[in-house]
Structures are given as C-alpha cells and as structure tokens.
Design an enzyme around this catalytic site. Structure first.
Site: not given
Length: 397
Positions: A87, A271, A287, A385
């Site tokens: 991202e 998030k 993990d 972004h």
C-alpha cells in the site's frame, strides 16, 4: 559493529536519494557490503527451495516491496524499521511521523512479559469435581507439560500456571470446562510450544481423569503478552498550513474519541495502526494474522469494539499518545530463520529479543496512527496518499 557505521536513524531527504543511495546508506548502517546487500534485496532472498520448506504445493514466489522507514527512536535507541507492504504512503507516513515524534524524545515502550495461553476444552459430567482435580494437582501438571518442550525450559521458559473456567452453552445449558495453561515462551512466538504442551496435558487428563478433551490450542488473544508504546509530540511540531498547532492537536484528540465511541470509525482507525504493525511483521517473517486476531479481540475486550490507541492533551499542552497491543512475536523459529530477508530485517532492527521486536512493531503502529490522524485533521487522507498511489497506477497503463 564499527561504531562509525552506527549513526543516527534520522535521515533527512532519504526518500529522494534513490534506491542505490538508500542501499548504500543501509549497508553503512549495517556495516555490510553494499553489493551483497543489493543482491539479497534484488532477489527477495527467498529461493524456490526456501519456499518449499515454508509451505505446501509451491509453484512460485510472490514478491512485495521491502522498504525501510528511518527516523525512529525507541527507548533512547535509534532504529531503522523494515516494512513489507503493497500500500502506497504507509512507509512514508511512518517515517514522517517518526521524525515528528522524535522531536518529543521518540517512542517509549514497555511490555507485560512473554506469557501465552493454551486452552484445553474438557467435557465432563461433573465439572466441579474435575476443576478441583486439575487445580489440586497443578504443580504436577505443570511439570508434565514442561516435558513436552525441554528446549524452552532450558531457555528459561516453560509452563508457569494453570487456571480453570466454566463456560455455559446458551443453546442447551450444558457446561464444559476450559483449562488455561500459561506458558512463558521467551523469544519465540510460542504457538508450537504451547500447542505441544496443551496436547500432552489433554492426553494425560483423558487417561487419568473423567474428562473428554476436545480443543487443545493456544489463544491468539495474548493479553498476558502486551506491549505499550507512548509518544509525546510537542505542540510546535504540529503546525501546518492553514491550521494552528492547537487546532490540529484538538482535532486528533476528538478523532480518537470518535474511534473510542463508534465501532465504524474504530475499525478504520485500527486498520491504520495495523498498516504499520503488519508491515513490520511481514518483513520479519512473523505471523501477522495471529497479531491481527489478537489486536481486534483486544479492541473488543469490554464488549464494544473500540480504538486501540489513545491521543490526549498532556499537562504541558503537548499531544500525547499511547497504544497497547497483544504482541505474540518471535525472533527464533519459523520463517524468521528460514527466510533470508526476514533475517536481514531482524538485523536492521537490531532486535536482540522478542520484546525488542515487539517495541519496534508497536512503534510503527503508533507512528502510522499518528500520521493518519494528522492528515485527517488537516488536508484529508487522500491528497498525500493519491500522490504516491499515482506512481503505481502509471505501471498498469
């Protein structure tokens, strides 16, 4: 390491010196040969043979960008943070946030320890008698559990405690027991050790007690293995075009309150934290799904899904932030040893323990959280972004 090679992680304009320049600077940081480092990074480190060792039915490899975010200072130690993510803007946001937070002294981090929970579900006609049998002989069960992983015991870890819970099935009123085996896993993530101990006890209880074991597996809600990271941002560091520092501070605090009260906002807020967390976990071969599961369960621990971080006004008017996360990570075993680039990531971090790795992971999470909130409080999230995202769009035209 050559002390001259160990300089500050503060890298002004690092994004603008090109990939070759960054590799040369990173090689200097690591006291490594730049050509060998470039060769490893160019190949991604994972050979077909390595891939076959990791998972089943391998037909190829899937590459993601391996980046490094400079400017981090954690518990007084300068750190470069490796991040693997697809991202756009996440790495740049982390580096810029770390630069700003550095002005207030950087990140401070603490941990609650390295204990994980193994759960053993037991069916029985008399749960109260069974619970008593388990607790009365607790020390014996702990000794027997430790026989399943003598290597962990030799490293100073092992089974530490045993507790019992009764759960009532609300569909039929039936009762079953869940035993919690507490295991200090030291510098491992711990899943294999905990699962092996849980399975050993389950077999023993099946033989010796009137019980039928069902599930025996670790819990990814690692609430006995949390890390807390804090940051103090001076008011002067928050100024931006068109906004006063106090406005930005207060908007960040208000946005955090919204994420605490509203699960729709909390999901997006968290998030943004996991953008940084997962990127470091991927880079180090850990993990990330386990940490994700634990983080979101922890966010809902009081019955409502809430923000994982908190930003508030300090006594001196500064912006203060804190983040607490369950953090089941390791620097031994699994992909951290098989994957050469994961080993490189740990070397970049200079993480000598799972605890130090956890500090870096959580600091990246708080950095990305701060960056997102600062953008939302000012120009909005899309301007920066989409500028960076536009570069990837050109590749598919």
């Amino acid at each position: 390491m050559d002390l001259d090679a160990k300089q500050s992680s503060r890298k002004s304009g690092w994004h603008g010196i090109g990939r070759d320049g960054r590799i040369n600077d990173l090689a200097h940081w690591l006291n490594e040969d730049a050509y060998e480092l470039e060769s490893l990074l160019e190949s991604g480190g994972l050979t077909a043979t390595h891939a076959e060792q990791l998972v089943e039915n391998v037909v190829g490899r899937y590459a993601l960008p391996f980046s490094v975010a400079p400017n981090f200072r954690i518990n007084g130690r300068d750190c470069m943070i490796p991040m693997v993510i697809e991202e756009a803007s996440v790495v740049a946001a982390a580096a810029n946030a770390a630069r700003i937070i550095r002005l207030g002294g950087g990140f401070s981090a603490t941990s609650s320890g390295s204990e994980m929970i193994g759960q053993i579900q037991l069916l029985t006609d008399d749960p109260e008698v069974l619970a008593l049998q388990l607790l009365e002989n607790k020390e014996e069960w702990l000794e027997l559990a430790n026989e399943a992983d003598p290597g962990l015991v030799a490293a100073g870890g092992g089974a530490r405690d045993l507790s019992v819970r009764q759960l009532v099935d609300d569909t039929d009123g039936s009762v079953f027991l869940v035993a919690h085996l507490i295991v200090d896993v030291r510098d491992a993530m711990g899943a294999n050790a905990v699962n092996s101990m849980a399975e050993r006890l389950a077999e023993l209880w099946k033989e010796r007690l009137q019980a039928t074991p069902v599930l025996r597996i670790l819990s990814n809600l690692a609430d006995r293995r949390t890390v807390t990271v804090e940051a103090d941002v001076p008011l002067s560091a928050l100024e931006a075009d068109g906004f006063s520092a106090a406005q930005i501070r207060d908007r960040i605090v208000s946005a955090t309150r919204m994420a605490w009260l509203d699960p729709y906002r909390a999901a997006t807020h968290n998030k943004g934290i996991m953008n940084g967390v997962d990127a470091v976990l991927l880079a180090t071969g850990n993990d990330w799904r386990a940490v994700e599961a634990g983080a979101h369960a922890y966010a809902a621990r009081d019955g409502s899904y809430r923000s994982l971080s908190n930003w508030y006004v300090g006594d001196d008017g500064s912006l203060r932030g804190s983040l607490t996360l369950p953090m089941a990570v390791g620097i031994v075993g699994g992909a951290t040893k098989v994957h050469p680039t994961a080993r490189l990531a740990l070397k970049i971090l200079e993480a000598a323990s799972a605890e130090e790795l956890a500090f870096c992971v959580a600091s990246a999470g708080l950095a990305n959280n701060f960056a997102a909130l600062r953008a939302l409080a000012t120009e909005g999230i899309q301007r920066g972004h989409m500028t960076l995202h536009g570069r990837s769009r050109k590749l598919v035209k």
